[in-house]
Design a protein around this motif. Structure first.
Motif, PDB file in Angstrom:
ATOM      1  N   THR A 166     -38.153   3.819  18.617  1.00 43.22           N
ATOM      2  CA  THR A 166     -37.810   3.686  20.072  1.00 43.22           C
ATOM      3  C   THR A 166     -38.987   4.410  21.098  1.00 43.22           C
ATOM      4  O   THR A 166     -39.270   4.136  21.844  1.00 43.22           O
ATOM      5  CB  THR A 166     -36.464   4.018  20.331  1.00 43.22           C
ATOM      6  OG1 THR A 166     -35.587   3.500  19.474  1.00 43.22           O
ATOM      7  CG2 THR A 166     -36.114   3.419  21.623  1.00 43.22           C
TER       8      THR A 166
ATOM      9  N   ARG B  75     -30.677  -7.891  18.235  1.00 49.62           N
ATOM     10  CA  ARG B  75     -32.168  -7.766  18.357  1.00 49.62           C
ATOM     11  C   ARG B  75     -32.772  -7.714  17.086  1.00 49.62           C
ATOM     12  O   ARG B  75     -34.176  -8.057  16.897  1.00 49.62           O
ATOM     13  CB  ARG B  75     -32.827  -6.919  19.413  1.00 49.62           C
ATOM     14  CG  ARG B  75     -32.434  -7.373  20.948  1.00 49.62           C
ATOM     15  CD  ARG B  75     -32.895  -6.248  21.907  1.00 49.62           C
ATOM     16  NE  ARG B  75     -34.352  -6.615  21.964  1.00 49.62           N
ATOM     17  CZ  ARG B  75     -35.057  -5.593  22.363  1.00 49.62           C
ATOM     18  NH1 ARG B  75     -34.819  -4.332  22.323  1.00 49.62           N
ATOM     19  NH2 ARG B  75     -36.469  -5.956  22.607  1.00 49.62           N
TER      20      ARG B  75
ATOM     21  N   PRO C 178     -42.250  -4.467  26.089  1.00 49.94           N
ATOM     22  CA  PRO C 178     -41.312  -4.761  27.432  1.00 49.94           C
ATOM     23  C   PRO C 178     -40.025  -5.065  27.086  1.00 49.94           C
ATOM     24  O   PRO C 178     -39.417  -5.309  25.758  1.00 49.94           O
ATOM     25  CB  PRO C 178     -42.058  -6.321  27.567  1.00 49.94           C
ATOM     26  CG  PRO C 178     -42.668  -6.733  26.308  1.00 49.94           C
ATOM     27  CD  PRO C 178     -43.191  -5.601  25.595  1.00 49.94           C
ATOM     28  N   ARG C 179     -39.199  -4.496  27.991  1.00 53.51           N
ATOM     29  CA  ARG C 179     -37.699  -4.710  28.033  1.00 53.51           C
ATOM     30  C   ARG C 179     -37.134  -5.536  29.164  1.00 53.51           C
ATOM     31  O   ARG C 179     -37.822  -5.234  30.196  1.00 53.51           O
ATOM     32  CB  ARG C 179     -37.094  -3.345  28.144  1.00 53.51           C
ATOM     33  CG  ARG C 179     -37.417  -2.267  26.958  1.00 53.51           C
ATOM     34  CD  ARG C 179     -37.067  -0.880  27.348  1.00 53.51           C
ATOM     35  NE  ARG C 179     -37.884  -0.303  28.387  1.00 53.51           N
ATOM     36  CZ  ARG C 179     -37.549   0.799  28.780  1.00 53.51           C
ATOM     37  NH1 ARG C 179     -36.338   1.468  28.554  1.00 53.51           N
ATOM     38  NH2 ARG C 179     -38.225   1.248  29.911  1.00 53.51           N
ATOM     39  N   LYS C 180     -35.946  -6.168  28.875  1.00 53.28           N
ATOM     40  CA  LYS C 180     -35.258  -6.646  29.980  1.00 53.28           C
ATOM     41  C   LYS C 180     -34.552  -5.707  30.763  1.00 53.28           C
ATOM     42  O   LYS C 180     -34.351  -4.625  30.399  1.00 53.28           O
ATOM     43  CB  LYS C 180     -34.371  -7.811  29.529  1.00 53.28           C
ATOM     44  CG  LYS C 180     -34.870  -9.123  29.207  1.00 53.28           C
ATOM     45  CD  LYS C 180     -33.838 -10.033  28.936  1.00 53.28           C
ATOM     46  CE  LYS C 180     -34.016 -11.359  29.765  1.00 53.28           C
ATOM     47  NZ  LYS C 180     -35.126 -12.073  29.885  1.00 53.28           N
TER      48      LYS C 180
ATOM     49  N   LYS D  43     -33.959   6.829  26.519  1.00 53.12           N
ATOM     50  CA  LYS D  43     -34.264   6.406  24.835  1.00 53.12           C
ATOM     51  C   LYS D  43     -33.636   5.040  24.579  1.00 53.12           C
ATOM     52  O   LYS D  43     -33.463   4.528  23.466  1.00 53.12           O
ATOM     53  CB  LYS D  43     -33.236   7.475  23.865  1.00 53.12           C
ATOM     54  CG  LYS D  43     -31.866   7.621  24.521  1.00 53.12           C
ATOM     55  CD  LYS D  43     -31.058   8.472  23.587  1.00 53.12           C
ATOM     56  CE  LYS D  43     -29.531   8.141  24.057  1.00 53.12           C
ATOM     57  NZ  LYS D  43     -28.938   9.364  23.350  1.00 53.12           N
ATOM     58  N   ASN D  44     -33.643   4.254  25.707  1.00 55.13           N
ATOM     59  CA  ASN D  44     -33.263   2.913  25.321  1.00 55.13           C
ATOM     60  C   ASN D  44     -34.293   1.845  25.258  1.00 55.13           C
ATOM     61  O   ASN D  44     -35.005   1.493  26.276  1.00 55.13           O
ATOM     62  CB  ASN D  44     -32.259   2.251  26.529  1.00 55.13           C
ATOM     63  CG  ASN D  44     -31.385   1.290  26.287  1.00 55.13           C
ATOM     64  OD1 ASN D  44     -32.073   0.245  25.674  1.00 55.13           O
ATOM     65  ND2 ASN D  44     -30.138   1.163  26.747  1.00 55.13           N
ATOM     66  N   GLY D  45     -34.464   1.266  24.076  1.00 55.25           N
ATOM     67  CA  GLY D  45     -35.668   0.524  23.619  1.00 55.25           C
ATOM     68  C   GLY D  45     -35.218  -0.879  24.042  1.00 55.25           C
ATOM     69  O   GLY D  45     -36.109  -1.694  24.116  1.00 55.25           O
ATOM     70  N   ASP D  46     -33.999  -1.244  24.305  1.00 55.41           N
ATOM     71  CA  ASP D  46     -33.708  -2.495  24.446  1.00 55.41           C
ATOM     72  C   ASP D  46     -33.516  -3.013  26.136  1.00 55.41           C
ATOM     73  O   ASP D  46     -33.713  -4.154  26.111  1.00 55.41           O
ATOM     74  CB  ASP D  46     -32.030  -2.669  23.875  1.00 55.41           C
ATOM     75  CG  ASP D  46     -32.319  -2.328  22.462  1.00 55.41           C
ATOM     76  OD1 ASP D  46     -32.907  -2.814  21.642  1.00 55.41           O
ATOM     77  OD2 ASP D  46     -31.289  -1.442  22.010  1.00 55.41           O
TER      78      ASP D  46
ATOM     79  N   MET E 228     -24.734   1.059  27.093  1.00 51.39           N
ATOM     80  CA  MET E 228     -25.414   1.534  25.453  1.00 51.39           C
ATOM     81  C   MET E 228     -25.565   0.128  24.727  1.00 51.39           C
ATOM     82  O   MET E 228     -24.575  -0.195  24.120  1.00 51.39           O
ATOM     83  CB  MET E 228     -24.626   2.459  24.883  1.00 51.39           C
ATOM     84  CG  MET E 228     -25.283   3.653  24.818  1.00 51.39           C
ATOM     85  SD  MET E 228     -24.806   4.832  23.552  1.00 51.39           S
ATOM     86  CE  MET E 228     -23.249   4.800  23.239  1.00 51.39           C
ATOM     87  N   ARG E 229     -26.681  -0.437  24.731  1.00 49.85           N
ATOM     88  CA  ARG E 229     -26.859  -1.607  23.797  1.00 49.85           C
ATOM     89  C   ARG E 229     -27.553  -1.070  22.542  1.00 49.85           C
ATOM     90  O   ARG E 229     -27.618  -1.910  21.551  1.00 49.85           O
ATOM     91  CB  ARG E 229     -27.822  -2.608  24.423  1.00 49.85           C
ATOM     92  CG  ARG E 229     -27.347  -3.151  25.799  1.00 49.85           C
ATOM     93  CD  ARG E 229     -27.978  -3.929  26.506  1.00 49.85           C
ATOM     94  NE  ARG E 229     -27.071  -4.653  27.497  1.00 49.85           N
ATOM     95  CZ  ARG E 229     -26.386  -5.677  27.183  1.00 49.85           C
ATOM     96  NH1 ARG E 229     -26.802  -6.569  26.323  1.00 49.85           N
ATOM     97  NH2 ARG E 229     -25.461  -6.215  27.966  1.00 49.85           N
ATOM     98  N   ASN E 230     -27.968   0.091  22.165  1.00 51.52           N
ATOM     99  CA  ASN E 230     -28.616   0.735  20.951  1.00 51.52           C
ATOM    100  C   ASN E 230     -27.594   0.913  20.228  1.00 51.52           C
ATOM    101  O   ASN E 230     -27.219   1.977  19.587  1.00 51.52           O
ATOM    102  CB  ASN E 230     -29.402   1.657  21.194  1.00 51.52           C
ATOM    103  CG  ASN E 230     -28.816   2.765  21.939  1.00 51.52           C
ATOM    104  OD1 ASN E 230     -27.747   2.662  22.555  1.00 51.52           O
ATOM    105  ND2 ASN E 230     -29.325   3.969  21.927  1.00 51.52           N
TER     106      ASN E 230
END
Lengths: 433, 256
Positions: A106, A181, B11-13, B52-55, B200-202
């Protein structure tokens, strides 16, 4: 969180130890990780939230316990070392701490840290693929492969793989299906539970991200104003399309959003493009058994690594067939005087070129990344030669046609026409004129 | 060939978290103070998570309502690194209808939800300690036509004995997505939990995982030591449940 462990909390472990909580290091969906003292050593403790234990907490516990007994399949895994007794309705397991200087995938995605070079990316990719090859061949599947599982060193490409709590004998249902994902289409659709073939999909996805810093299925279609659950299911499950699929351009890259892919992809060697197309093409998306195997990845990645030559201007030149390709930053040709002609392709013979075992015919999984030979420079003259790292004698033929034996660690000078046979493959040294 | 370090971020939404907060006169005293502290803490949690959110790129939007409704984030949702919690004061009526109208006017890609990357389905957290002093039903019927609202993850907090549970259940569309409590300390903990969980989507999921308000409230009850009395038990005929959104398998832009 009400379930957080306090500093000083102590609990006994199953294999004869005690952990004492020092402080929290991080929190995730399934639980939190703490710095602990474990029998006098500093270790990490992953402590589960009750909701993170799934539907069969006892089976989950037993699986981790069995993994501890079976021990780590490869040093890349931050494998469970010990497991606590049950306390407060939950439990945790002990593992080594993440070494300093390593970052999550990440962090690379968000450019908080950057790889030093493409070679480093390839080294990281090789370590990841090799670790999963060993894991799969040992009969396990990882089941929950995503961007949070890897720690990578940006300068060495060394890898540590964490969150090994869902690792289970292939075919076991742990209850966790993965992270959105990163799940294979058949898992998104609920047709299958995670196994080593869905691991392969998720692993390919991580590899694409490492090189192109884009998600392979998140092309133009992803840019919809609102990504509803229905559309997510389509994008990752029922109708996934690789953004670089030449036969289906509905999801092609957007010039601004997918600039990384648009810049990197055309520079990738054709065999790298091909393996990504194989990994995310319609066939592999629909048929898990059609996905590239770990050995297929090792074959192309080692080749790719061999073909990259650093240019004095700081750029990296992706050479083709070991020849003097021009640097596309400064225009100077790559400083490649010799090449090594293998049975399938040629690689430049420059200082530190490595030949891996898997570049020389079929091999055992553990030795795939063992260097067989390495190009070294003589300390006084700087003249290049190939050092025998195979541990076995090579048969060689010199420029006069005489047969010679090359002992382990001995160096063959780079001269046009010399051949040597390593691991059953004959390699010819050729001068680039 | 771009060098390895020339490549930009992946890129992230965007993921928007809306807070629609009651700052009417009855919130005066410990309630508004607790709300401010709880929101301050949520802001901190979201800032950490955002890094830290890659999503998803997390963004926050805050709408307060009393006699009328006012955006704290008047220029639209703010990225977490730019956002600091601004202390709110209490006073005035409980114009829930005005709040819904205001929210409705901004839940659109030409208003608060326009970005090239597009967005995930937003999260909307409502909090009230009273009963609506205006016609919220008309406004609710109106906002239910909004696709963003219909699909969003909605959670409601009813604080104190005076809070109109039926009203808040109708607004979020499901009584099981409502938490009712007079315990302010518990409210603060739950607000933090709901914020963390929904943002938290991760996180790895099971086949049963869902991101609707009801599931998040159920998670809170499972994971935290909280009394059963926080649930609001209403029969469908006792409030105005929101019909499930129609299946949505179109990539069209028009309706958003």
């Amino acid at each position: 969180m009400s379930e957080a462990l306090q500093s000083g909390f102590q609990v006994k472990t199953l294999f004869g130890g005690v952990v004492r909580v020092n402080r929290a290091l991080g929190e995730g969906g399934q639980g939190a990780v703490y710095l602990v003292d474990y029998n006098g050593e500093k270790k990490a403790l992953k402590w589960f939230k009750q909701v993170g234990l799934g539907k069969k907490p006892e089976a989950f516990y037993e699986n981790i316990k069995q993994n501890i007994i079976r021990k780590t399949p490869s040093e890349e895994f931050l494998w469970p070392l010990d497991i606590t007794e049950w306390a407060e309705g939950s439990f945790g397991y002990v593992m080594d701490l993440k070494p300093d200087g390593y970052y999550e995938v990440t962090d690379f995605m968000l450019c908080k840290v950057k790889f030093q070079s493409y070679r480093t990316i390839i080294d990281a990719a090789l370590k990841i693929v090799s670790a999963f090859r060993v894991l799969h061949n040992a009969g396990y599947s990882y089941q929950d492969l995503n961007d949070g599982n890897f720690f990578i060193h940006p300068r060495t490409g060394d890898v540590r793989i964490c969150d090994n709590d869902n690792v289970a004998p292939d075919g076991t249902e742990t209850g966790i299906v993965g992270k959105p994902r990163y799940m294979a289409p058949e898992i998104v659709l609920g047709k299958n539970m995670p196994n080593s073939l869905s691991d392969r999909f998720s692993m390919s996805l991580i590899l694409y991200i490492l090189f192109c810093l884009n998600h392979p299925l998140e092309g133009r279609r992803y840019l919809t104003p609102a990504l509803t659950p229905g559309l997510q299911r389509e994008l990752y499950g029922s109708d996934p399309v690789f953004m670089m699929d030449p036969s289906d351009q509905r999801n092609s890259p957007h010039p601004a959003v997918h600039a990384n892919t648009l810049r990197v992809w055309p520079c990738l060697p054709d065999y790298m493009q091909r393996i990504f197309l194989d990994a995310f093409g319609r066939k592999a998306l629909e048929k898990p058994s059609a996905r590239p195997r770990e050995i297929d990845w090792l074959n192309v990645l080692t080749r790719f690594r061999s073909e990259i030559v650093p240019c004095p201007c700081g750029n990296e030149i992706f050479t083709q067939q070991g020849t003097r390709c021009p640097c596309d930053a400064c225009g100077r040709p790559a400083d490649v005087s010799f090449r090594l002609v293998l049975s399938g392709y040629s690689i430049p013979a420059v200082r530190d070129t490595r030949l891996y075992r898997c570049q020389l015919g079929t091999c055992d999984e553990k030795e795939a990344l063992t260097p067989v030979a390495r190009v070294v420079a003589k300390a006084d003259t700087g003249r290049l030669g190939v050092r025998n790292l195979s541990g076995k004698r090579w048969d060689a033929v010199n420029t006069r046609g005489e047969a010679l034996k090359v002992s382990p660690n001995e160096v063959i000078p780079l001269k046009d026409g010399i051949t040597f046979t390593a691991c059953g493959e004959t390699i010819t040294i050729r001068e680039n004129r | 060939m771009p060098t390895a370090s020339e490549r930009g971020p992946s890129p992230r939404k965007e993921l928007h978290i809306f807070y629609v907060l009651d700052t009417s006169g009855s919130m005066t005293g410990t309630k508004i103070s607790t709300l401010n502290h709880a929101m301050e803490e949520c802001t901190q949690v979201l800032k950490t998570e955002a890094q830290k959110n890659g999503d998803a790129m997390l963004k926050i939007a805050v709408l307060e309502f009393n006699s009328g409704a006012r955006w704290i984030t008047s220029n639209g949702p703010e990225a977490m690194e730019d956002f600091e919690w601004e202390y709110l004061t209490a006073g005035g009526l409980t114009d829930m209808g005005m709040a819904l109208d205001e929210l409705n006017s901004k839940l659109h890609k030409s208003e608060f939800l326009g970005s090239m990357m597009g967005a995930y389905i937003p999260i909307i957290i409502f909090m009230t300690d009273g009963a609506a002093t205006d016609d919220y039903e008309g406004a609710l019927a109106e906002i239910r036509q909004n696709e963003w609202f219909r699909h969003s993850t909605k959670i409601g907090f009813a604080i104190g004995d005076e809070a109109d549970s039926k009203m808040i259940a109708s607004v979020v569309g499901d009584s099981e997505a409502v938490i009712k409590t007079s315990d302010l300390e518990l409210f603060a903990r739950l607000l933090r939990f709901v914020t963390v969980t929904s943002s938290m989507r991760n996180t790895s999921i099971t086949p049963e995982s869902a991101m609707d308000g009801k599931s998040i409230v159920a998670d809170a009850r499972r994971q935290m030591d909280i009394p059963d009395s926080v649930t609001v038990e209403l029969k469908p005929e006792e409030y105005d449940p929101e019909p499930d959104p129609a299946p949505d398998d179109e990539w069209g832009e028009e309706k958003w």
